[in-house]
Design a protein around this motif. Sequence first.
Motif, PDB file in Angstrom:
ATOM      1  N   ARG A 120      12.450   8.348  -6.362  1.00  0.00           N
ATOM      2  CA  ARG A 120      12.194   9.542  -5.547  1.00  0.00           C
ATOM      3  C   ARG A 120      10.788  10.042  -5.833  1.00  0.00           C
ATOM      4  O   ARG A 120      10.157   9.609  -6.805  1.00  0.00           O
ATOM      5  CB  ARG A 120      13.231  10.626  -5.829  1.00  0.00           C
ATOM      6  N   MET A 121      10.326  10.968  -5.008  1.00  0.00           N
ATOM      7  CA  MET A 121       8.962  11.478  -5.148  1.00  0.00           C
ATOM      8  C   MET A 121       8.964  12.829  -5.857  1.00  0.00           C
ATOM      9  O   MET A 121       9.724  13.727  -5.492  1.00  0.00           O
ATOM     10  CB  MET A 121       8.291  11.608  -3.783  1.00  0.00           C
ATOM     11  N   TYR A 122       8.107  12.954  -6.856  1.00  0.00           N
ATOM     12  CA  TYR A 122       7.934  14.189  -7.622  1.00  0.00           C
ATOM     13  C   TYR A 122       6.655  14.867  -7.133  1.00  0.00           C
ATOM     14  O   TYR A 122       5.565  14.318  -7.282  1.00  0.00           O
ATOM     15  CB  TYR A 122       7.850  13.874  -9.113  1.00  0.00           C
ATOM     16  N   HIS A 123       6.804  16.042  -6.568  1.00  0.00           N
ATOM     17  CA  HIS A 123       5.700  16.740  -5.901  1.00  0.00           C
ATOM     18  C   HIS A 123       5.434  18.049  -6.637  1.00  0.00           C
ATOM     19  O   HIS A 123       6.126  19.049  -6.431  1.00  0.00           O
ATOM     20  CB  HIS A 123       6.100  17.005  -4.442  1.00  0.00           C
ATOM     21  N   THR A 124       4.441  18.049  -7.521  1.00  0.00           N
ATOM     22  CA  THR A 124       4.091  19.245  -8.299  1.00  0.00           C
ATOM     23  C   THR A 124       3.075  20.055  -7.517  1.00  0.00           C
ATOM     24  O   THR A 124       1.892  19.695  -7.444  1.00  0.00           O
ATOM     25  CB  THR A 124       3.540  18.845  -9.676  1.00  0.00           C
ATOM     26  N   ARG A 125       3.533  21.157  -6.950  1.00  0.00           N
ATOM     27  CA  ARG A 125       2.716  21.935  -6.016  1.00  0.00           C
ATOM     28  C   ARG A 125       3.229  23.374  -5.980  1.00  0.00           C
ATOM     29  O   ARG A 125       4.161  23.736  -6.718  1.00  0.00           O
ATOM     30  CB  ARG A 125       2.797  21.329  -4.623  1.00  0.00           C
ATOM     31  N   VAL A 182       0.858  -1.182   0.000  1.00  0.00           N
ATOM     32  CA  VAL A 182       0.000   0.000   0.000  1.00  0.00           C
ATOM     33  C   VAL A 182       0.893   1.231   0.000  1.00  0.00           C
ATOM     34  O   VAL A 182       1.885   1.286   0.748  1.00  0.00           O
ATOM     35  CB  VAL A 182      -0.936   0.012   1.228  1.00  0.00           C
ATOM     36  N   ALA A 183       0.563   2.202  -0.826  1.00  0.00           N
ATOM     37  CA  ALA A 183       1.280   3.477  -0.854  1.00  0.00           C
ATOM     38  C   ALA A 183       0.393   4.556  -0.256  1.00  0.00           C
ATOM     39  O   ALA A 183      -0.793   4.639  -0.582  1.00  0.00           O
ATOM     40  CB  ALA A 183       1.683   3.845  -2.279  1.00  0.00           C
ATOM     41  N   LEU A 184       0.957   5.353   0.628  1.00  0.00           N
ATOM     42  CA  LEU A 184       0.236   6.459   1.257  1.00  0.00           C
ATOM     43  C   LEU A 184       0.813   7.760   0.710  1.00  0.00           C
ATOM     44  O   LEU A 184       1.957   8.105   0.996  1.00  0.00           O
ATOM     45  CB  LEU A 184       0.391   6.391   2.779  1.00  0.00           C
ATOM     46  N   GLN A 185       0.018   8.486  -0.071  1.00  0.00           N
ATOM     47  CA  GLN A 185       0.538   9.691  -0.705  1.00  0.00           C
ATOM     48  C   GLN A 185      -0.590  10.668  -0.989  1.00  0.00           C
ATOM     49  O   GLN A 185      -1.757  10.381  -0.716  1.00  0.00           O
ATOM     50  CB  GLN A 185       1.281   9.340  -2.000  1.00  0.00           C
ATOM     51  N   ASP A 186      -0.223  11.826  -1.562  1.00  0.00           N
ATOM     52  CA  ASP A 186      -1.193  12.852  -1.930  1.00  0.00           C
ATOM     53  C   ASP A 186      -1.449  12.813  -3.431  1.00  0.00           C
ATOM     54  O   ASP A 186      -0.701  12.205  -4.205  1.00  0.00           O
ATOM     55  CB  ASP A 186      -0.687  14.238  -1.534  1.00  0.00           C
ATOM     56  N   MET A 187      -2.499  13.531  -3.844  1.00  0.00           N
ATOM     57  CA  MET A 187      -2.881  13.558  -5.247  1.00  0.00           C
ATOM     58  C   MET A 187      -1.809  14.181  -6.133  1.00  0.00           C
ATOM     59  O   MET A 187      -1.658  13.814  -7.297  1.00  0.00           O
ATOM     60  CB  MET A 187      -4.189  14.354  -5.403  1.00  0.00           C
ATOM     61  N   ASP A 188      -1.040  15.129  -5.600  1.00  0.00           N
ATOM     62  CA  ASP A 188      -0.059  15.844  -6.416  1.00  0.00           C
ATOM     63  C   ASP A 188       1.341  15.246  -6.299  1.00  0.00           C
ATOM     64  O   ASP A 188       2.330  15.910  -6.625  1.00  0.00           O
ATOM     65  CB  ASP A 188      -0.031  17.329  -6.049  1.00  0.00           C
ATOM     66  N   GLU A 189       1.441  14.003  -5.847  1.00  0.00           N
ATOM     67  CA  GLU A 189       2.728  13.348  -5.661  1.00  0.00           C
ATOM     68  C   GLU A 189       2.822  12.075  -6.506  1.00  0.00           C
ATOM     69  O   GLU A 189       1.840  11.338  -6.636  1.00  0.00           O
ATOM     70  CB  GLU A 189       2.934  12.984  -4.186  1.00  0.00           C
ATOM     71  N   LEU A 190       4.003  11.826  -7.049  1.00  0.00           N
ATOM     72  CA  LEU A 190       4.256  10.617  -7.822  1.00  0.00           C
ATOM     73  C   LEU A 190       5.616  10.050  -7.438  1.00  0.00           C
ATOM     74  O   LEU A 190       6.613  10.781  -7.435  1.00  0.00           O
ATOM     75  CB  LEU A 190       4.234  10.908  -9.329  1.00  0.00           C
TER      76      LEU A 190
END
Length: 479
Positions: free
Chosen positions: A429-434, A306-314
């Motif tokens: 790594r995580m790409y966070h477009t915000r 399971v991955a726990l993340q936000d909508m704007d994160e990949l």
Amino acid sequence: MFVMGHNQLPPHLKKFRRLVYISPVITILSLSLLVWTYSSDMTFQFITRYYHATSDPQTPVQFTLPLHRGPGQMGPEEQKLSLMAVNGTKTVLVAAYQEHRTGQKEVRIIAVVLRSETVAYRCLLRCQEQLRISEGVSTTHSDHFGFAYGTADIMCPLPLGCETASHVTVISAASDSNDTQIQEFLEVKNQKVQSDSFPYNFVVCLSTMFDFTNVLQLVQSLEMLQLLGVNRVVIYKTSNSPETQRILDYYIYKGFVEVIPWSLSKFVNVSRGWLPEHGPGDLHYLGQIPALNDCLYRYMYQSRYVALQDMDELILPQSVNSWLELVPLLEMKYGEDKCYMFENNVFPNTVSLPPPTSQTLPPPSCCPGWENVSGVNILAHLYQEPIITETHYTNFKIIVNPRAVFSTSVHGLLSSLIDCSWVDRNIARMYHTRASRQTELTEDELIYDGRLLSYSTKLIPNVNAVFRESGLLPEGSIQ
């Protein structure tokens, strides 16, 4: 499913029927019986496969399901979550799950509690059609970010002779004993332990959706997750725009998204900020933490990870293209069925610069029609803020074996059977477009990263297909 009627047989079969009476009747009855033994799901899947296999690929598949609903109406196949207030207290019950990993048989209830309130809980359990009672023990999670309310686990031991409980609820020990006859009950889920052969490899739990309008980034993110090998995305939804709902309906019918109406704001004054000083309210960020914990338990025995993340994160691999290829690398380096932490990299959505001239991948000149969709185009924001000491090990997100977790927070685990490992940024790594976090940076201080563009040849047509099939954009506006 359509079955040919008696009067619809072609002429040559009518002539044949007049010659032989018994065999065709038996054949038709047998075929009819076989047809109607299929479930509606199997029928729908068969029709869908046949339609896509035989349709002209240039002909758009129109999404014609009902899309306009009034406030508060559930979408197609949205999952109902029956939040319950405990009379005489400030406690709200979220969901109940059988706990198989502790020393005794017990039910875990995920709850939201007023941290300053002391309550003695009494659990009412339905065991083999009988009502049994045990004393509940509550533990409040350590992460509450200073808000008056926090997430808690209420543990309900199964009384002697109660092998399993189908339903459970909680009352205050100070309540009138007659309350036991008028209570609503939660279904106890996770009755069966699963240790292998899970239905899903990867399930993504997204933070709560509230007043959501970022449609373009939503579609891009969901399509990226599918390219990465994710099998299901779970969204806890409070409110959103009609355009967002149209997209959610589309993905629900595709079977990729599960939407859970999140009505916690009816019970608690939730905050839109992650700290009390960032916004009024009594519970951290719309009840994000109880939602993530519920999602983790909901899929504990359905998904390997399971991955726990936000909508704007990949979370993007660097040397391979999917999580299916990434996980063996992580398991080899850090251990199997563990918790993997991915470094956060902010890509300001206010900065749109072309790639450096030395890069072979040009900036995408796409995509006609996208400018008419609300939200952020992640393909247009390819410059990240530099990693600094103050933010290096903050705001990370995880992929984890859920069966090893007892409680989670937004960033990392609170209680588990395993430790978490930092993943080398050269592996993933995580790409966070915000919105920008380092607002004082100049454009030449940002760092180009074109990794996302390597997915664009598949991502762009997939996004266009969603807009076309959902009917969100007119056919002529998409190329």
